[in-house]
Scaffold this active site. Structure first.
Site, PDB file in Angstrom:
ATOM      1  N   ARG A 136       0.822  -1.216   0.000  1.00  0.00           N
ATOM      2  CA  ARG A 136       0.000   0.000   0.000  1.00  0.00           C
ATOM      3  C   ARG A 136       0.854   1.263   0.000  1.00  0.00           C
ATOM      4  NH1 ARG A 136      -4.906  -2.066   3.881  1.00  0.00           N
ATOM      5  NH2 ARG A 136      -6.187  -2.785   2.146  1.00  0.00           N
ATOM      6  N   GLY A 153     -14.048  -3.389   0.550  1.00  0.00           N
ATOM      7  CA  GLY A 153     -15.413  -2.875   0.653  1.00  0.00           C
ATOM      8  C   GLY A 153     -15.670  -1.739  -0.333  1.00  0.00           C
ATOM      9  N   GLY A 170      -9.852  -7.470  -2.579  1.00  0.00           N
ATOM     10  CA  GLY A 170     -10.063  -8.499  -1.561  1.00  0.00           C
ATOM     11  C   GLY A 170      -9.309  -9.788  -1.803  1.00  0.00           C
ATOM     12  N   LYS A 190     -20.624 -15.140   0.701  1.00  0.00           N
ATOM     13  CA  LYS A 190     -22.058 -14.865   0.824  1.00  0.00           C
ATOM     14  C   LYS A 190     -22.685 -14.193  -0.387  1.00  0.00           C
ATOM     15  CE  LYS A 190     -22.011 -14.083   5.792  1.00  0.00           C
ATOM     16  NZ  LYS A 190     -22.089 -13.005   6.782  1.00  0.00           N
TER      17      LYS A 190
END
Ligand code: AMP
Length: 418
Positions: free
Chosen positions: A40, A398, A375, A206
């Site tokens: 990062r 997210g 992710g 999910k």
């Protein structure tokens, strides 16, 4: 509308408040915190180098971890200043606060091209509350606001949104950094008008996390491939038996609605036709939630449509991986988010790795544009050493998902238009 970027600015001699994502993993070693992955930090270097070359006075703000308003020593950004100085090859000043007189004095003393890293903005609860008084204090050192922290842009916090609003109100410019610009280009523009066929691969745990993304992409994609535990909710909705597999029983109606929409819109919607099954066996050990840890025993390929009651699906099977590969190799644009199985366990990473290889081959051999939506898919590609062989890997988790859902991210919305 296109957002202003650092390339549109003249920052010479101006104080630039630059929000970066330095939420890096750290480990304690001999009493000091050591950075274990500086990806990062490296990702911000192009923006930093450009602004330094322009002669900006750079004031860097970031968060690290979740200190919840406390001065948590293990979450200090001080080690990052040292690493950043090494990477940039120039001095990086550090101040142990993010607001106040000390910060204002040091920012005022910066020469053109000078760099000052502020302490963790989350040492103050006001950061996450987007407190306007706190944002005013941060904005005291900002003539210009630049946001390069895409991974934090889905949060309306003081340093990601509040400061930008204040700078803009004063007539100052608010621009995207080069990393932010790339994210907006690949997750936004490139997917708005994709070269076809446009193939979307979705996996992970999910359906509920990704249903809005599925719904939006059903308007754009030619084919959607579904893997991961998510597939079992679709399978259950279709009336198949899924044994002990991870499933969201209350989301079968949502799954059916997506399948119907796919049919209506002529989108090819492919679910796994075979899978890797295991027999879960309870152990004496408990997980963090106090539930027994399961041993995943006797892995086998299950080519049947149903999974026996005592077994659990943990990866896509070889026939599914082959079919997915064929579809991926025919694509001109690929978007991938989410693993095909429990890829953290080597035994069940085969399907995810096969998809990774197919995406890389489509990119390298067929010139497809491949966009990895952040992710775990990024983790899987990096783990397989293939991270540099796709077109773009998002740095957001997210934030990427919300952006793909079509939600206006507060940190992006606050930036000036071109
Ligand atoms: P997500 O954050 O939604 O992308 O989900 C990623 C997680 O899904 C990873 O930790 C995987 O281990 C998990 N996962 C993928 N497939 C399965 C599966 N068949 N059963 C249980 N967990 C899975």
């Amino acid at each position: 509308m296109a957002k202003l970027t650092v390339r549109d600015l003249n920052t010479h001699g101006k104080r630039v408040f630059l929000r970066v994502d330095y939420n890096v993993p750290l480990e304690e070693k001999d009493g000091a915190m050591v950075i274990t992955d500086d990806t990062r930090i490296k990702a911000t270097l192009p923006t930093l180098r450009l602004l330094i070359a322009q002669g900006a006075k750079l004031i860097l703000a970031a968060h690290l971890g979740r200190p919840k308003g406390q001065r948590e020593a293990t979450m200090s950004l001080r080690p990052i200043a040292a690493r950043l100085a090494e990477l940039l090859g120039c001095k990086v000043n550090f101040v142990d606060d993010c607001i106040g007189e000390k910060v204002e004095k040091l920012a005022g003393e910066l020469p053109p091209g000078g760099v000052l890293l502020l302490e963790n903005v989350r040492y103050y609860n006001e950061e996450e509350a987007n407190d306007p008084v706190f944002a005013e204090k941060l904005a005291k050192v900002a003539d210009i606001y630049v946001n390069d922290a895409f991974g934090a842009a889905h949060r309306a916090h003081a340093s990601t949104e509040g400061v930008a609003r204040i700078v803009a109100k004063r007539g100052g410019k608010c621009a995207a950094g080069l990393l932010m610009e790339l994210e907006l280009k690949f997750l936004g523009d490139e997917l708005d008008q994709p070269a076809r066929p446009f193939v979307v691969i979705l996996g992970g745990a999910k359906v509920s996390d990704k249903i809005k993304v599925i719904d939006r992409l059903l308007d754009k994609a030619d084919t959607i491939l579904i893997g991961g535990a998510m597939a079992y909710t679709f399978k259950l909705a279709q009336g198949f038996q899924i044994g002990q597999s991870l499933v969201e029983k209350d989301k079968t109606d949502v799954a059916l609605a997506a399948l119907e929409k796919a049919k209506r819109r002529g989108v090819q919607f492919l679910l796994p036709t075979d899978n890797i099954c295991v027999t879960p066996v309870k152990t004496d050990k408990l997980n963090k939630k106090g539930r027994p840890i399961l041993d995943l025993t006797n892995p086998r390929t299950n080519a049947e449509a149903n999974i026996p009651a005592s077994e659990e699906g943990v990866d896509i099977g070889p026939a599914t991986a082959a079919k997915f590969r064929e579809v991926i190799l025919g694509a001109k644009t690929i978007l991938w988010n989410g693993p095909m199985g429990i890829f953290e366990d080597k035994r069940f990473a085969v399907g995810t790795n096969a998809v990774a290889q197919a995406v890389v081959d489509a990119t390298q051999q067929n010139g497809a544009k491949s966009i990895i939506g952040g992710g775990d898919s990024v983790k899987a590609l990096n783990k397989a050493g293939m991270g540099d062989r796709v077109t773009f890997m998002s740095t957001g988790g997210g934030a990427s998902l919300e952006f793909l859902e079509g939600i206006a991210l507060p940190g992006v919305a606050a930036l000036s238009e071109k």
